[in-house]
Design a protein around this motif. Structure first.
Motif, PDB file in Angstrom:
ATOM      1  N   LEU A   1      45.045 132.333  -0.817  1.00 59.84           N
ATOM      2  CA  LEU A   1      44.567 133.428  -1.664  1.00 59.84           C
ATOM      3  C   LEU A   1      45.388 134.701  -1.511  1.00 59.84           C
ATOM      4  N   GLY A   2      46.449 134.683  -0.741  1.00 62.02           N
ATOM      5  CA  GLY A   2      47.343 135.837  -0.647  1.00 62.02           C
ATOM      6  C   GLY A   2      46.723 137.059  -0.014  1.00 62.02           C
ATOM      7  N   GLY A   3      45.699 136.872   0.818  1.00 55.04           N
ATOM      8  CA  GLY A   3      45.051 138.009   1.458  1.00 55.04           C
ATOM      9  C   GLY A   3      43.901 138.573   0.660  1.00 55.04           C
ATOM     10  N   GLY A   4      43.615 138.026  -0.507  1.00 57.81           N
ATOM     11  CA  GLY A   4      42.501 138.504  -1.317  1.00 57.81           C
ATOM     12  C   GLY A   4      41.239 137.686  -1.081  1.00 57.81           C
ATOM     13  N   GLU A   5      40.181 138.066  -1.783  1.00 57.58           N
ATOM     14  CA  GLU A   5      38.900 137.365  -1.714  1.00 57.58           C
ATOM     15  C   GLU A   5      38.674 136.639  -3.031  1.00 57.58           C
ATOM     16  N   LEU A   6      38.283 135.358  -2.946  1.00 52.31           N
ATOM     17  CA  LEU A   6      38.076 134.575  -4.159  1.00 52.31           C
ATOM     18  C   LEU A   6      36.921 135.131  -4.979  1.00 52.31           C
ATOM     19  N   VAL A   7      37.169 135.344  -6.262  1.00 49.07           N
ATOM     20  CA  VAL A   7      36.106 135.719  -7.198  1.00 49.07           C
ATOM     21  C   VAL A   7      35.614 134.467  -7.910  1.00 49.07           C
ATOM     22  N   HIS A   8      36.526 133.714  -8.518  1.00 49.79           N
ATOM     23  CA  HIS A   8      36.206 132.461  -9.181  1.00 49.79           C
ATOM     24  C   HIS A   8      37.509 131.792  -9.602  1.00 49.79           C
ATOM     25  N   TYR A   9      37.381 130.599 -10.185  1.00 55.09           N
ATOM     26  CA  TYR A   9      38.522 129.901 -10.776  1.00 55.09           C
ATOM     27  C   TYR A   9      38.369 129.922 -12.289  1.00 55.09           C
ATOM     28  N   LEU A  10      39.495 130.072 -12.983  1.00 55.69           N
ATOM     29  CA  LEU A  10      39.530 129.950 -14.431  1.00 55.69           C
ATOM     30  C   LEU A  10      40.129 128.595 -14.772  1.00 55.69           C
ATOM     31  N   VAL A  11      39.381 127.784 -15.547  1.00 55.89           N
ATOM     32  CA  VAL A  11      39.793 126.422 -15.878  1.00 55.89           C
ATOM     33  C   VAL A  11      39.877 126.316 -17.392  1.00 55.89           C
ATOM     34  N   THR A  12      40.986 125.775 -17.893  1.00 62.02           N
ATOM     35  CA  THR A  12      41.160 125.604 -19.338  1.00 62.02           C
ATOM     36  C   THR A  12      41.529 124.164 -19.640  1.00 62.02           C
TER      37      THR A  12
ATOM     38  N   VAL B   1      41.169 133.498  -9.356  1.00 60.15           N
ATOM     39  CA  VAL B   1      41.070 134.940  -9.579  1.00 60.15           C
ATOM     40  C   VAL B   1      40.554 135.555  -8.285  1.00 60.15           C
ATOM     41  N   THR B   2      41.282 136.519  -7.750  1.00 62.93           N
ATOM     42  CA  THR B   2      40.924 137.124  -6.466  1.00 62.93           C
ATOM     43  C   THR B   2      40.733 138.622  -6.614  1.00 62.93           C
ATOM     44  N   ARG B   3      40.058 139.201  -5.634  1.00 67.94           N
ATOM     45  CA  ARG B   3      39.920 140.663  -5.558  1.00 67.94           C
ATOM     46  C   ARG B   3      40.551 141.116  -4.249  1.00 67.94           C
ATOM     47  N   THR B   4      41.450 142.065  -4.334  1.00 71.01           N
ATOM     48  CA  THR B   4      42.080 142.590  -3.135  1.00 71.01           C
ATOM     49  C   THR B   4      41.073 143.428  -2.360  1.00 71.01           C
ATOM     50  N   PRO B   5      41.305 143.656  -1.076  1.00 71.64           N
ATOM     51  CA  PRO B   5      40.395 144.518  -0.314  1.00 71.64           C
ATOM     52  C   PRO B   5      40.293 145.928  -0.885  1.00 71.64           C
ATOM     53  N   ASP B   6      41.245 146.338  -1.730  1.00 64.28           N
ATOM     54  CA  ASP B   6      41.189 147.655  -2.356  1.00 64.28           C
ATOM     55  C   ASP B   6      40.476 147.619  -3.703  1.00 64.28           C
TER      56      ASP B   6
ATOM     57  N   GLN C   1      41.177 145.634  -6.417  1.00 66.66           N
ATOM     58  CA  GLN C   1      41.942 145.212  -7.584  1.00 66.66           C
ATOM     59  C   GLN C   1      41.730 143.714  -7.838  1.00 66.66           C
ATOM     60  N   THR C   2      41.660 143.343  -9.120  1.00 65.66           N
ATOM     61  CA  THR C   2      41.502 141.940  -9.500  1.00 65.66           C
ATOM     62  C   THR C   2      42.850 141.359  -9.884  1.00 65.66           C
ATOM     63  N   ARG C   3      43.148 140.161  -9.347  1.00 67.73           N
ATOM     64  CA  ARG C   3      44.443 139.539  -9.620  1.00 67.73           C
ATOM     65  C   ARG C   3      44.247 138.099 -10.050  1.00 67.73           C
ATOM     66  N   ASN C   4      45.041 137.663 -11.037  1.00 62.19           N
ATOM     67  CA  ASN C   4      45.087 136.270 -11.468  1.00 62.19           C
ATOM     68  C   ASN C   4      46.155 135.535 -10.684  1.00 62.19           C
ATOM     69  N   GLY C   5      45.784 134.395 -10.097  1.00 63.52           N
ATOM     70  CA  GLY C   5      46.721 133.636  -9.295  1.00 63.52           C
ATOM     71  C   GLY C   5      47.656 132.785 -10.141  1.00 63.52           C
ATOM     72  N   GLN C   6      48.548 132.077  -9.455  1.00 64.32           N
ATOM     73  CA  GLN C   6      49.470 131.181 -10.129  1.00 64.32           C
ATOM     74  C   GLN C   6      48.700 129.979 -10.698  1.00 64.32           C
ATOM     75  N   THR C   7      49.218 129.427 -11.782  1.00 64.34           N
ATOM     76  CA  THR C   7      48.510 128.398 -12.536  1.00 64.34           C
ATOM     77  C   THR C   7      48.996 127.006 -12.171  1.00 64.34           C
ATOM     78  N   ALA C   8      48.027 126.105 -11.927  1.00 67.61           N
ATOM     79  CA  ALA C   8      48.325 124.681 -11.784  1.00 67.61           C
ATOM     80  C   ALA C   8      48.023 123.999 -13.114  1.00 67.61           C
ATOM     81  N   SER C   9      48.897 123.084 -13.541  1.00 65.74           N
ATOM     82  CA  SER C   9      48.754 122.469 -14.864  1.00 65.74           C
ATOM     83  C   SER C   9      48.983 120.960 -14.773  1.00 65.74           C
ATOM     84  N   ARG C  10      48.158 120.214 -15.496  1.00 64.83           N
ATOM     85  CA  ARG C  10      48.336 118.770 -15.603  1.00 64.83           C
ATOM     86  C   ARG C  10      48.069 118.356 -17.048  1.00 64.83           C
ATOM     87  N   THR C  11      48.917 117.453 -17.585  1.00 66.20           N
ATOM     88  CA  THR C  11      48.748 116.943 -18.949  1.00 66.20           C
ATOM     89  C   THR C  11      48.477 115.449 -18.885  1.00 66.20           C
TER      90      THR C  11
END
Length: 693
Positions: free
Chosen positions: A533-544, A576-581, A583-593
């Motif tokens: 999570l890059g030092g952030g706190e997990l908020v949720h996952y976005l799935v498409t 999707v993570t929230r930094t300790p300060d 801020q909300t950040r979108n993580g890198q995307t994993a994709s499968r077809t």
């Protein structure tokens, strides 16, 4: 408050005792009480506001009702110090020391060492006063002795109800905590905020509310949690700023991005908010008292006041005596704006009118002029020379003195220049985390009669020095997920001043999850592992998924149904993570077809065979090949002919790849056309047809 040595505590160090009485009893009796004289040397100062004049090294008491100064006490202190008061004592609070003084005997006591270099929020309330060091997560209940209390981590702006309960929002952990009057520890954290929500506390009357800026609602804080959300009518905004007190029943909310002040009704079925356009500029959090709300435009250096209906009532420039002006709500519910060095105070009356009060010693005689404000770089202005009689003794200007020889007026006394001293603490220190780095910013430190030549920024593991004109620096090479505290000090030719601190945690965007997709009967199941999570706190996952609505999930799996055979689908997952300060950040995307193949069945005549119902020489096996079906699934295979739609039905199970081969069916009627079929959730799949010979 007793003079002399007091018991030591863990958070303070011993410093020299300073005991100075500076205002005469006779003057205080008239100016402060106007009533019968109390015992000599003991005077009770009424509620109001204390301000610290760092040029005169004295604290002054201002009566909010008269906008007049009625008391003074000499107290050594830092540039830009604030004053908070309790029932019997006041405290001059700076970056390097906290010095108490008695409100009755106007005598300074021994200084204490504060637990942090950051500028605290002073809270004047029953059982207090308190100093809240928000970034350090420390609280000091001032008294004799002072009581250090842990807040359990960084907190937002506190509020205090009339019974002396101090409420502290731990936004990072999503808790609202309380410190009861007289408690030695944070009493409890009875309210948990909804996951991912943030905002600020405010009081309407003496009722506590949480202004949830993450979804634009306000909720009453109740014993069991938060009350029903009441929409504010403003929308959501991470940068909305809320006053700690109401304006005649409305909550003052500032939208700095659009320079708008909103007055919001928190009651169910609320009235529409009152919206006040503000001049462009950078604004502080509003301060409210009674029916007046005060906003400060730092860009233009002006103070604006508005009534409960949003009408502007006054507009004045901020005190220009150097440093950063501080806006406070006094114990008497007036609003005061202290100049950066305390040489001027703006007093906001209950009707919103602003009075500029020079902070100078109270006059001892009505016919003596008030001394002028000392100019920066000078010491206190000398008081007027007292008139004396012919015998050289002090005399009264009664107009009946016997005439004497004319004497020239003595030349005016020029006070000696005050030498330069080290700078004050830089105000407004902030720290903002980013991937592997933190940006630290601050405002100009009080120069104290010598130009600031440099600023030094230090943290665990390093330091950096920049020129005196720089106000921002980016620190790189930091570890994500590690909280750093940055202390900024100013340097001039006289030395190094006290530090001011802020904390931040670098955080990167989350890595891509390891994603797998499995398919069965027109459905797909996604599963993944929790990524770094890059030092952030997990908020949720976005799935498409192609052709499907986006899903928000907190687990590590998701499902899709209704996939159509023959189509291709691309699925993505990112954290999707929230930094300790915050801020909300979108993580890198994993994709499968995946491609959902159209199921096929192929039949052919197999080897000759015979059975009880299948006779030679025409009996042979029917080879069945299935492809594109759901994996590991049991299917019924029905053999049909041109004369019989259900010659025989048997079953088989596909493998992991969705295919199967079956040759247990047989047939023996020449001249007939045969085929097989399989029923699926999407319909019946039929094979090719062959003529039996």
């Amino acid at each position: 408050m007793k003079k002399g040595t007091r018991g030591s505590t863990a958070w303070r160090a011993r410093l020299p005792v300073v005991t100075i009485v500076v205002v005469s009893v006779a003057v205080l009796t008239t100016a402060v009480t106007g009533a019968a004289k109390p015992p000599p040397g003991i005077q009770e100062i009424p509620g109001g506001h204390w301000v610290y004049n760092s040029l005169l090294q004295s604290a002054f008491h201002i009566d909010g009702g008269t906008a007049g100064i009625d008391a003074q006490v000499a107290v050594p202190g830092d540039q830009g110090s604030q004053v908070v008061q309790g029932d019997t004592s006041g405290y001059v609070v700076g970056g390097t020391r906290i010095t108490p003084f008695g409100k009755s005997d106007l005598t300074a006591g021994p200084p204490e060492v504060p637990p942090s270099g950051e500028v605290p929020i002073g809270v004047e309330t029953a059982g207090g006063p308190y100093l809240v060091y928000r970034q350090a997560g420390r609280i000091i209940r001032l008294g004799d002795p002072p009581a250090p209390i842990s807040a359990g981590g960084p907190v937002g702006d506190p509020v205090a109800t009339a019974d002396g309960t101090l409420w502290l929002p731990r936004i990072a952990s999503g808790l609202l905590c309380r410190l009861d009057r007289g408690a030695e520890n944070v009493s409890s954290c009875p309210v948990a905020l909804p996951a991912g929500h943030f905002g600020a506390l405010t009081l309407v009357g003496d009722e506590l509310y949480f202004v949830d800026t993450s979804d634009g609602v306000v909720r009453a804080v109740e014993s069991g949690g938060l009350g029903v959300p009441v929409p504010m009518g403003l929308g959501a905004g991470a940068d909305l700023r809320t006053a700690a007190n109401d304006v005649a029943g409305r909550v003052a909310v500032l939208d700095p991005a659009r320079s708008l002040l909103h007055l919001v009704d928190p009651a169910p079925g609320p009235r529409r908010p009152i919206t006040v356009p503000l001049p462009p500029g950078q604004y502080d959090t509003p301060v409210a008292a009674g029916s007046v709300v005060v906003v400060v435009n730092r860009t233009s250096g002006r103070l604006f006041t508005y009534d409960a209906d949003g009408r502007q009532t006054d507009d004045k420039p901020l005190p220009s005596d150097g440093g950063t002006a501080r806006v406070v709500r006094g114990e008497d519910a007036h609003v005061y704006v202290d100049g950066g060095q305390g040489a001027h105070v703006l007093v906001v009356a209950k009707d919103g009118k602003i009075t500029d009060v020079p902070v100078v010693p109270p006059s001892e005689k009505k016919d003596h002029p008030v001394p002028a404000q000392p100019a920066p770089g000078q010491g206190p202005v000398a008081p007027p020379a007292e008139r004396r009689g012919e015998d050289g003794r002090p005399g009264q200007d009664t107009g009946t003195d016997r005439p004497g020889p004319s004497k020239p007026n003595p030349p005016p006394v020029t006070p000696p220049a005050v030498p330069a001293s080290p700078p004050g603490a830089p105000p407004g220190v902030s720290a903002t985390g980013e991937p592997g780095a933190v940006t630290v910013a601050w405002s100009a430190a009080p120069a104290n009669r010598a130009d600031v030549t440099s600023y030094r920024i230090s943290w665990a593991g390093g330091s950096r020095t920049v020129e005196g004109g720089i106000r921002r620096v980016r620190i790189t090479g930091l570890a994500n997920g590690t909280r750093y505290t940055f202390t900024v000090v100013a340097v001039n030719k006289a030395g190094t001043g006290p530090g001011a601190s802020a904390s931040a945690t670098p955080a990167a965007a989350a890595a891509a999850p390891a994603l797998t997709v499995s398919r069965r009967d027109g459905a797909a199941t996604l599963s993944w592992t929790r990524p770094d999570l890059g030092g952030g706190e997990l908020v949720h996952y976005l799935v498409t998924g192609t052709g499907f609505a986006q899903q928000t999930v907190t687990g590590t799996s998701a499902g899709y149904s209704g996939l159509t055979a023959g189509n291709s689908y691309t699925f993505t997952v990112r954290a999707v993570t929230r930094t300790p300060d915050g801020q909300t950040r979108n993580g890198q995307t994993a994709s499968r077809t995946i491609t959902v193949p159209a199921p096929t069945i192929t039949i052919s005549r197999g080897r000759d065979t015979s059975s009880e119902n299948c006779h030679e020489p025409d009996c042979a096996e029917v080879n069945v090949t299935m492809k594109g079906f759901a994996p590991n699934t049991r299917y019924e295979i029905r053999l049909s002919s041109s004369s019989n739609t259900n010659v025989r039905t048997e079953s088989t199970t596909t493998g992991a790849d969705g295919s199967a081969t079956y040759n247990e069916l047989n047939y023996d009627v020449p001249g007939q056309t045969i085929w097989v079929s399989v029923q699926t959730p999407d319909g019946r799949i039929t094979s090719n047809r062959i003529r039996w010979t």
